[in-house]
Scaffold this active site. Structure first.
Site, mmCIF file in Angstrom:
data_model
loop_
_atom_site.group_PDB
_atom_site.id
_atom_site.type_symbol
_atom_site.label_atom_id
_atom_site.label_comp_id
_atom_site.label_asym_id
_atom_site.label_seq_id
_atom_site.Cartn_x
_atom_site.Cartn_y
_atom_site.Cartn_z
ATOM 1 N N ASN A 47 2.743 1.726 1.226
ATOM 2 C CA ASN A 47 1.929 0.996 0.256
ATOM 3 C C ASN A 47 1.846 -0.475 0.657
ATOM 4 O O ASN A 47 2.802 -1.044 1.199
ATOM 5 C CB ASN A 47 2.435 1.183 -1.177
ATOM 6 C CG ASN A 47 3.906 0.927 -1.371
ATOM 7 O OD1 ASN A 47 4.713 1.144 -0.474
ATOM 8 N ND2 ASN A 47 4.279 0.460 -2.544
ATOM 9 N N CYS A 58 -2.146 2.463 -1.819
ATOM 10 C CA CYS A 58 -0.990 3.359 -1.814
ATOM 11 C C CYS A 58 -0.696 3.874 -0.402
ATOM 12 O O CYS A 58 -1.574 3.899 0.467
ATOM 13 C CB CYS A 58 -1.244 4.570 -2.708
ATOM 14 S SG CYS A 58 -1.356 4.195 -4.457
ATOM 15 N N GLU A 60 -0.309 6.896 0.629
ATOM 16 C CA GLU A 60 -1.123 8.063 0.987
ATOM 17 C C GLU A 60 -2.457 7.634 1.584
ATOM 18 O O GLU A 60 -2.916 8.160 2.598
ATOM 19 C CB GLU A 60 -1.407 8.930 -0.245
ATOM 20 C CG GLU A 60 -0.190 9.561 -0.884
ATOM 21 C CD GLU A 60 0.454 8.690 -1.958
ATOM 22 O OE1 GLU A 60 0.487 7.451 -1.794
ATOM 23 O OE2 GLU A 60 0.918 9.254 -2.957
HETATM 24 N N1 THU Z 1 2.312 3.993 -4.927
HETATM 25 C C1 THU Z 1 2.085 4.665 -3.754
HETATM 26 O O1 THU Z 1 2.039 4.074 -2.688
HETATM 27 N N2 THU Z 1 1.902 5.999 -3.826
HETATM 28 C C2 THU Z 1 2.042 6.753 -4.955
HETATM 29 O O2 THU Z 1 1.895 7.965 -4.892
HETATM 30 C C3 THU Z 1 2.378 6.102 -6.227
HETATM 31 C C4 THU Z 1 2.318 4.623 -6.223
HETATM 32 C C5 THU Z 1 2.566 2.550 -4.848
HETATM 33 C C6 THU Z 1 1.506 1.656 -5.412
HETATM 34 C C7 THU Z 1 2.299 0.418 -5.755
HETATM 35 O O3 THU Z 1 2.440 -0.385 -4.605
HETATM 36 C C8 THU Z 1 3.673 0.950 -6.124
HETATM 37 O O4 THU Z 1 3.751 2.252 -5.576
HETATM 38 C C9 THU Z 1 3.934 1.008 -7.605
HETATM 39 O O5 THU Z 1 2.930 1.660 -8.276
#
Ligand code: THU
Length: 135
Positions: A47, A58, A60
């Site tokens: 992320n 994110c 993903e």
């Molecule tokens: N986040 C992800 O990278 N993937 C997920 O599946 C859930 C949330 C990140 C976004 C943000 O930087 C942090 O986690 C908190 O929401």
């Protein structure tokens, strides 16, 4: 399901490794993802947050965008690591982006506990709007 165990293990390793590179100065929630593209090549992502919070990307989506930037548009499996006791499923925006590049791909969530969550992208996004909706 058809993804070899060794592939899942490799992706899990890459996803955990990617989480170390997360840029998460606001949430401190370090997420990593790794996917196997159709060619067999693997791509990972973390992320990437921003002071304008809504611009956060994110893990993903970072992994998916790396795959596309490398010239591939389909993946077979993605492993997502979150630093949690229980496995966490991807957010809605990521589900939509994953769907674009293969609804039948496997999605596997791993965490700091022993539990894993394994499903398909299609099952994560029922009645989805996707490329076929435009034809
Ligand atoms: N986040 C992800 O990278 N993937 C997920 O599946 C859930 C949330 C990140 C976004 C943000 O930087 C942090 O986690 C908190 O929401």
């Amino acid at each position: 399901m058809s993804i070899p165990t060794k592939t899942i293990e490799q992706l899990t390793h890459l996803a955990r490794e990617a989480s170390v590179r997360a840029y998460a100065p606001y949430s401190h929630f370090r997420v990593g993802a790794a996917l196997a593209a159709q060619s067999g090549a693997m791509f990972s992502g973390c992320n990437v947050e921003n002071a304008a919070y809504g611009l956060t990307n994110c893990a993903e989506r970072t992994a998916i965008f790396s795959m596309v930037a490398a010239g591939e548009t389909s993946f077979e499996a993605i492993v997502v690591y979150t630093p949690t006791e229980k496995p966490i499923a991807p957010c809605g925006a990521c589900r939509q982006v994953l769907f674009e590049f293969n609804p039948d791909a496997e999605m596997i969530s791993v965490c700091d506990g022993t539990e894993i969550f394994r499903t398909s992208v299609r099952d994560l996004l029922p009645e989805a709007f996707g490329p076929k909706s435009l034809t």
